[in-house]
Design a protein around this motif. Sequence first.
Motif, PDB file in Angstrom:
ATOM      1  N   LYS A 113      -1.578  -2.282   3.605  1.00  0.00           N
ATOM      2  CA  LYS A 113      -2.872  -2.818   3.183  1.00  0.00           C
ATOM      3  C   LYS A 113      -2.645  -3.785   2.037  1.00  0.00           C
ATOM      4  CE  LYS A 113      -6.476   0.142   4.545  1.00  0.00           C
ATOM      5  NZ  LYS A 113      -7.695   0.747   4.105  1.00  0.00           N
ATOM      6  N   GLU A 114      -3.503  -4.793   1.979  1.00  0.00           N
ATOM      7  CA  GLU A 114      -3.386  -5.821   0.959  1.00  0.00           C
ATOM      8  C   GLU A 114      -4.658  -5.840   0.110  1.00  0.00           C
ATOM      9  OE1 GLU A 114      -1.796 -10.157   1.515  1.00  0.00           O
ATOM     10  OE2 GLU A 114      -3.933 -10.138   2.031  1.00  0.00           O
ATOM     11  N   TYR A 115      -4.464  -5.908  -1.195  1.00  0.00           N
ATOM     12  CA  TYR A 115      -5.569  -6.001  -2.154  1.00  0.00           C
ATOM     13  C   TYR A 115      -5.301  -7.238  -3.002  1.00  0.00           C
ATOM     14  CZ  TYR A 115      -5.857  -1.175  -0.675  1.00  0.00           C
ATOM     15  OH  TYR A 115      -5.948  -0.037   0.087  1.00  0.00           O
ATOM     16  N   VAL A 116      -6.246  -8.156  -3.050  1.00  0.00           N
ATOM     17  CA  VAL A 116      -6.016  -9.411  -3.763  1.00  0.00           C
ATOM     18  C   VAL A 116      -7.173  -9.720  -4.702  1.00  0.00           C
ATOM     19  CG1 VAL A 116      -4.600 -10.402  -1.926  1.00  0.00           C
ATOM     20  CG2 VAL A 116      -7.053 -10.830  -1.941  1.00  0.00           C
ATOM     21  N   THR A 117      -6.879 -10.523  -5.714  1.00  0.00           N
ATOM     22  CA  THR A 117      -7.930 -11.012  -6.593  1.00  0.00           C
ATOM     23  C   THR A 117      -8.723 -12.078  -5.833  1.00  0.00           C
ATOM     24  OG1 THR A 117      -6.386 -12.608  -7.542  1.00  0.00           O
ATOM     25  CG2 THR A 117      -6.716 -10.553  -8.757  1.00  0.00           C
ATOM     26  N   GLU A 118      -9.918 -12.328  -6.315  1.00  0.00           N
ATOM     27  CA  GLU A 118     -10.813 -13.270  -5.644  1.00  0.00           C
ATOM     28  C   GLU A 118     -10.190 -14.658  -5.501  1.00  0.00           C
ATOM     29  OE1 GLU A 118     -15.037 -15.105  -6.846  1.00  0.00           O
ATOM     30  OE2 GLU A 118     -14.985 -12.904  -6.769  1.00  0.00           O
ATOM     31  N   ASN A 119      -9.435 -15.073  -6.495  1.00  0.00           N
ATOM     32  CA  ASN A 119      -8.842 -16.415  -6.499  1.00  0.00           C
ATOM     33  C   ASN A 119      -7.421 -16.442  -5.936  1.00  0.00           C
ATOM     34  OD1 ASN A 119      -7.618 -14.996  -8.593  1.00  0.00           O
ATOM     35  ND2 ASN A 119      -7.501 -16.767  -9.940  1.00  0.00           N
ATOM     36  N   PHE A 120      -7.061 -15.444  -5.131  1.00  0.00           N
ATOM     37  CA  PHE A 120      -5.676 -15.296  -4.711  1.00  0.00           C
ATOM     38  C   PHE A 120      -5.174 -16.483  -3.901  1.00  0.00           C
ATOM     39  CE2 PHE A 120      -2.311 -14.068  -1.812  1.00  0.00           C
ATOM     40  CZ  PHE A 120      -1.372 -13.628  -2.733  1.00  0.00           C
ATOM     41  N   GLU A 121      -3.966 -16.908  -4.278  1.00  0.00           N
ATOM     42  CA  GLU A 121      -3.258 -17.959  -3.555  1.00  0.00           C
ATOM     43  C   GLU A 121      -1.777 -17.799  -3.854  1.00  0.00           C
ATOM     44  OE1 GLU A 121      -2.742 -22.763  -3.898  1.00  0.00           O
ATOM     45  OE2 GLU A 121      -4.687 -21.913  -4.437  1.00  0.00           O
ATOM     46  N   GLN A 122      -0.957 -17.811  -2.822  1.00  0.00           N
ATOM     47  CA  GLN A 122       0.482 -17.754  -3.027  1.00  0.00           C
ATOM     48  C   GLN A 122       0.962 -19.115  -3.514  1.00  0.00           C
ATOM     49  OE1 GLN A 122       1.541 -15.553   0.896  1.00  0.00           O
ATOM     50  NE2 GLN A 122       3.334 -15.500  -0.437  1.00  0.00           N
ATOM     51  N   THR A 123       1.776 -19.085  -4.555  1.00  0.00           N
ATOM     52  CA  THR A 123       2.360 -20.313  -5.073  1.00  0.00           C
ATOM     53  C   THR A 123       3.846 -20.077  -5.321  1.00  0.00           C
ATOM     54  OG1 THR A 123       2.033 -19.788  -7.413  1.00  0.00           O
ATOM     55  CG2 THR A 123       0.184 -20.874  -6.259  1.00  0.00           C
ATOM     56  N   LYS A 124       4.536 -21.106  -5.772  1.00  0.00           N
ATOM     57  CA  LYS A 124       5.968 -20.948  -6.059  1.00  0.00           C
ATOM     58  C   LYS A 124       6.217 -20.213  -7.374  1.00  0.00           C
ATOM     59  CE  LYS A 124       6.661 -25.463  -8.206  1.00  0.00           C
ATOM     60  NZ  LYS A 124       7.437 -26.704  -8.150  1.00  0.00           N
ATOM     61  N   TRP A 125       5.180 -20.047  -8.211  1.00  0.00           N
ATOM     62  CA  TRP A 125       5.335 -19.364  -9.499  1.00  0.00           C
ATOM     63  C   TRP A 125       4.940 -17.910  -9.301  1.00  0.00           C
ATOM     64  CZ3 TRP A 125       2.244 -23.931  -9.337  1.00  0.00           C
ATOM     65  CH2 TRP A 125       2.980 -25.088  -9.639  1.00  0.00           C
ATOM     66  N   LYS A 126       5.920 -17.096  -8.983  1.00  0.00           N
ATOM     67  CA  LYS A 126       5.668 -15.709  -8.579  1.00  0.00           C
ATOM     68  C   LYS A 126       6.533 -14.735  -9.362  1.00  0.00           C
ATOM     69  CE  LYS A 126       6.524 -12.742  -4.591  1.00  0.00           C
ATOM     70  NZ  LYS A 126       7.023 -12.731  -3.206  1.00  0.00           N
ATOM     71  N   GLN A 127       5.940 -13.595  -9.615  1.00  0.00           N
ATOM     72  CA  GLN A 127       6.643 -12.476 -10.231  1.00  0.00           C
ATOM     73  C   GLN A 127       6.262 -11.251  -9.424  1.00  0.00           C
ATOM     74  OE1 GLN A 127       5.398 -11.577 -14.247  1.00  0.00           O
ATOM     75  NE2 GLN A 127       7.516 -11.638 -14.886  1.00  0.00           N
ATOM     76  N   ALA A 128       7.209 -10.373  -9.104  1.00  0.00           N
ATOM     77  CA  ALA A 128       6.897  -9.231  -8.253  1.00  0.00           C
ATOM     78  C   ALA A 128       7.735  -8.017  -8.620  1.00  0.00           C
ATOM     79  CB  ALA A 128       7.130  -9.588  -6.785  1.00  0.00           C
ATOM     80  N   ALA A 129       7.210  -6.862  -8.240  1.00  0.00           N
ATOM     81  CA  ALA A 129       7.945  -5.605  -8.400  1.00  0.00           C
ATOM     82  C   ALA A 129       7.617  -4.724  -7.206  1.00  0.00           C
ATOM     83  CB  ALA A 129       7.557  -4.904  -9.703  1.00  0.00           C
ATOM     84  N   ASP A 130       8.613  -3.986  -6.740  1.00  0.00           N
ATOM     85  CA  ASP A 130       8.417  -3.088  -5.609  1.00  0.00           C
ATOM     86  C   ASP A 130       7.711  -1.813  -6.041  1.00  0.00           C
ATOM     87  OD1 ASP A 130       9.710  -4.817  -3.852  1.00  0.00           O
ATOM     88  OD2 ASP A 130      11.673  -3.927  -4.244  1.00  0.00           O
ATOM     89  N   ILE A 131       6.919  -1.274  -5.124  1.00  0.00           N
ATOM     90  CA  ILE A 131       6.244   0.016  -5.325  1.00  0.00           C
ATOM     91  C   ILE A 131       7.002   1.047  -4.504  1.00  0.00           C
ATOM     92  CG2 ILE A 131       4.134   1.343  -4.948  1.00  0.00           C
ATOM     93  CD1 ILE A 131       2.594  -1.345  -5.133  1.00  0.00           C
ATOM     94  N   PHE A 132       7.391   2.129  -5.154  1.00  0.00           N
ATOM     95  CA  PHE A 132       8.078   3.212  -4.469  1.00  0.00           C
ATOM     96  C   PHE A 132       7.186   4.450  -4.466  1.00  0.00           C
ATOM     97  CE2 PHE A 132      11.447   0.386  -5.747  1.00  0.00           C
ATOM     98  CZ  PHE A 132      12.300   0.400  -4.655  1.00  0.00           C
ATOM     99  N   VAL A 133       7.077   5.058  -3.302  1.00  0.00           N
ATOM    100  CA  VAL A 133       6.313   6.296  -3.155  1.00  0.00           C
ATOM    101  C   VAL A 133       7.273   7.338  -2.600  1.00  0.00           C
ATOM    102  CG1 VAL A 133       4.358   7.421  -2.025  1.00  0.00           C
ATOM    103  CG2 VAL A 133       4.175   5.026  -2.735  1.00  0.00           C
ATOM    104  N   SER A 134       7.453   8.416  -3.328  1.00  0.00           N
ATOM    105  CA  SER A 134       8.390   9.473  -2.947  1.00  0.00           C
ATOM    106  C   SER A 134       9.782   8.902  -2.669  1.00  0.00           C
ATOM    107  CB  SER A 134       7.865  10.237  -1.734  1.00  0.00           C
ATOM    108  OG  SER A 134       6.594  10.789  -2.002  1.00  0.00           O
TER     109      SER A 134
END
Length: 164
Positions: free
Chosen positions: A76-97
Amino acid sequence: MVEKELEALNADSRQQRLTHNLQERVKELNCLYGISRILERRGNSLDEIMSSIVVLIPPAWQYPSITCARIFINSKEYVTENFEQTKWKQAADIFVSGLKSGSVEVFYLAESPEADEGPFIKEERSLVEVIAERIGRIVEHKKSEEEVLIREKLLSALSQKVIT
């Protein structure tokens, strides 16, 4: 005389930098506090929680007016109202169990000055990782709650059969 003026300017500059850095840390803490407040509300579904968390992310970044975010968890994806993918990105993985189950991504919608990690500052790198870690724990907790409810219903059904 010139030396004293230079010292005063340097002191002013240091003071402004410290004030700015403190304001940035306050924004980050407000984001984490906001996540905690969301969790205090009982009965929220995972969808409601994630939808509420994603909007807390941009205000915690250095340039909130050009920041958007996405949480991707359990397909599932949850995004902010102004969401747009750009080249200026920062990310972290979510781990469950212990398993990778998604990610938190933060994008700048426009170029900003270079910082520690491209346009992002190192504290934002830590913050995105903390948010991802908290989301992982939230999902684990919600799964546990669901399992308890299922077991309670099963136990109730079994006890009804025994009684009749």
